[in-house]
Design a protein around this motif. Structure first.
Motif, short mmCIF file in Angstrom:
data_model
loop_
_atom_site.label_atom_id
_atom_site.label_comp_id
_atom_site.label_asym_id
_atom_site.label_seq_id
_atom_site.Cartn_x
_atom_site.Cartn_y
_atom_site.Cartn_z
N GLY A 6 3.44 30.23 -2.85
CA GLY A 6 2.94 30.42 -4.20
C GLY A 6 1.45 30.20 -4.28
O GLY A 6 0.78 29.91 -3.28
N GLY A 7 0.93 30.37 -5.48
CA GLY A 7 -0.51 30.29 -5.71
C GLY A 7 -1.10 31.68 -5.70
O GLY A 7 -0.58 32.59 -5.06
N ASP A 8 -2.20 31.86 -6.38
CA ASP A 8 -2.80 33.19 -6.46
C ASP A 8 -3.33 33.66 -5.11
O ASP A 8 -3.48 34.86 -4.88
N LEU A 9 -3.59 32.74 -4.18
CA LEU A 9 -4.06 33.12 -2.85
C LEU A 9 -2.94 32.98 -1.82
O LEU A 9 -3.19 33.11 -0.63
N THR A 10 -1.72 32.69 -2.28
CA THR A 10 -0.50 32.49 -1.50
C THR A 10 -0.60 31.29 -0.56
O THR A 10 -1.68 30.74 -0.35
N GLY A 11 0.53 30.89 0.00
CA GLY A 11 0.58 29.79 0.95
C GLY A 11 0.18 28.44 0.38
O GLY A 11 -0.35 27.59 1.09
N GLY A 12 0.40 28.22 -0.93
CA GLY A 12 0.02 26.96 -1.55
C GLY A 12 -1.47 26.84 -1.80
O GLY A 12 -1.99 25.75 -1.97
N GLN A 13 -2.15 27.98 -1.85
CA GLN A 13 -3.60 27.99 -2.04
C GLN A 13 -3.94 28.67 -3.36
O GLN A 13 -3.36 29.71 -3.70
N VAL A 14 -4.91 28.06 -4.09
CA VAL A 14 -5.31 28.60 -5.38
C VAL A 14 -6.82 28.70 -5.49
O VAL A 14 -7.56 27.97 -4.82
N THR A 15 -7.26 29.60 -6.35
CA THR A 15 -8.67 29.71 -6.72
C THR A 15 -8.95 28.68 -7.80
O THR A 15 -8.17 28.53 -8.74
N ALA A 16 -10.06 27.98 -7.69
CA ALA A 16 -10.47 27.02 -8.72
C ALA A 16 -11.93 27.31 -9.06
O ALA A 16 -12.76 27.54 -8.18
N ARG A 17 -12.24 27.32 -10.37
CA ARG A 17 -13.60 27.62 -10.79
C ARG A 17 -13.93 26.90 -12.10
O ARG A 17 -13.11 26.86 -13.02
N VAL A 18 -15.13 26.36 -12.16
CA VAL A 18 -15.65 25.76 -13.39
C VAL A 18 -17.06 26.30 -13.60
O VAL A 18 -17.89 26.26 -12.70
N MET A 19 -17.30 26.80 -14.81
CA MET A 19 -18.62 27.28 -15.19
C MET A 19 -18.96 26.73 -16.58
O MET A 19 -18.08 26.62 -17.43
N GLY A 20 -20.21 26.42 -16.78
CA GLY A 20 -20.66 25.98 -18.09
C GLY A 20 -22.17 25.97 -18.13
O GLY A 20 -22.83 25.99 -17.09
#
Length: 191
Positions: A74-88
């Motif tokens: 699972g995760g958007d990058l599969t294999g338990g991996q996700v994209t994370a982003r913070v902008m401000g």
């Protein structure tokens, strides 16, 4: 009745001397709104998405509690991996993670969030977005560095989650889709 007409500044110069010169001014104003953006998992840059990714870990019976890290699916990058982003764009951003308690199997047994390992690697930004600690039934927060000037933050990362598998625990399914304390809630706060 004639409509009101707006004119830009102008100069009209005449004469016999050389050179003849004239100047005119033009003022510009640009208004930038204050914004903050948070993405963990599936999403589109600078847009709202209601998709919540589910990372799933299945421990082979022969490996229960032996300390062998278990990769997820699972995760958007599969294999338990996700994209994370913070902008401000308005100063230091406080970035937090919250859990309601240790993950439960619904029968009174628990697995602590300390059993989840988070690997952080750079994605597109030069500095990777750090992950706040996961603590049972608590919120932890970190202040993110600005990346441009004194007020702009633009950080992202690839977060890879693995289950540490350090303890022999009772059989069952721990956590779940917004069940048994299986959800982490991330938040940002900007002045």
């Amino acid at each position: 009745m004639l409509p009101t007409t707006a004119y830009a500044e102008s100069r009209f110069v005449t004469g016999t001397s050389s050179p003849l010169t004239a100047t005119a001014n033009l003022d510009f104003t640009i208004t930038i709104p204050k914004f903050v953006y948070l993405r963990v998992g599936t999403g589109t840059s600078m847009a709202t998405s209601t998709t919540v990714d589910n990372l799933v870990y299945t421990v082979p019976a022969a490996n229960v509690g032996d300390g062998t890290a278990i990769s997820g699916t699972g995760g958007d990058l599969t294999g338990g991996q996700v994209t994370a982003r913070v902008m401000g764009n308005n100063g230091t951003i406080a970035f937090s993670s919250s859990t309601l308690g240790a993950m439960s199997n619904g029968a009174g047994d628990t697995i602590s969030w300390s059993q989840m390992n988070v690997g952080v690697t750079t994605n597109t930004s030069a500095t990777a977005l750090s992950h706040p600690s996961l603590v049972d039934g608590s919120t932890t927060s970190i202040n993110l560095p600005t990346t441009s000037g004194t007020k702009v933050t633009n950080l992202d990362a690839r977060w890879t989650f693995t289950y540490r598998n350090d303890n022999v625990v009772a059989a069952g399914t721990y956590g779940g889709v917004n069940a048994n304390n299986g959800r982490v809630t991330y938040g940002v706060s900007m002045p």
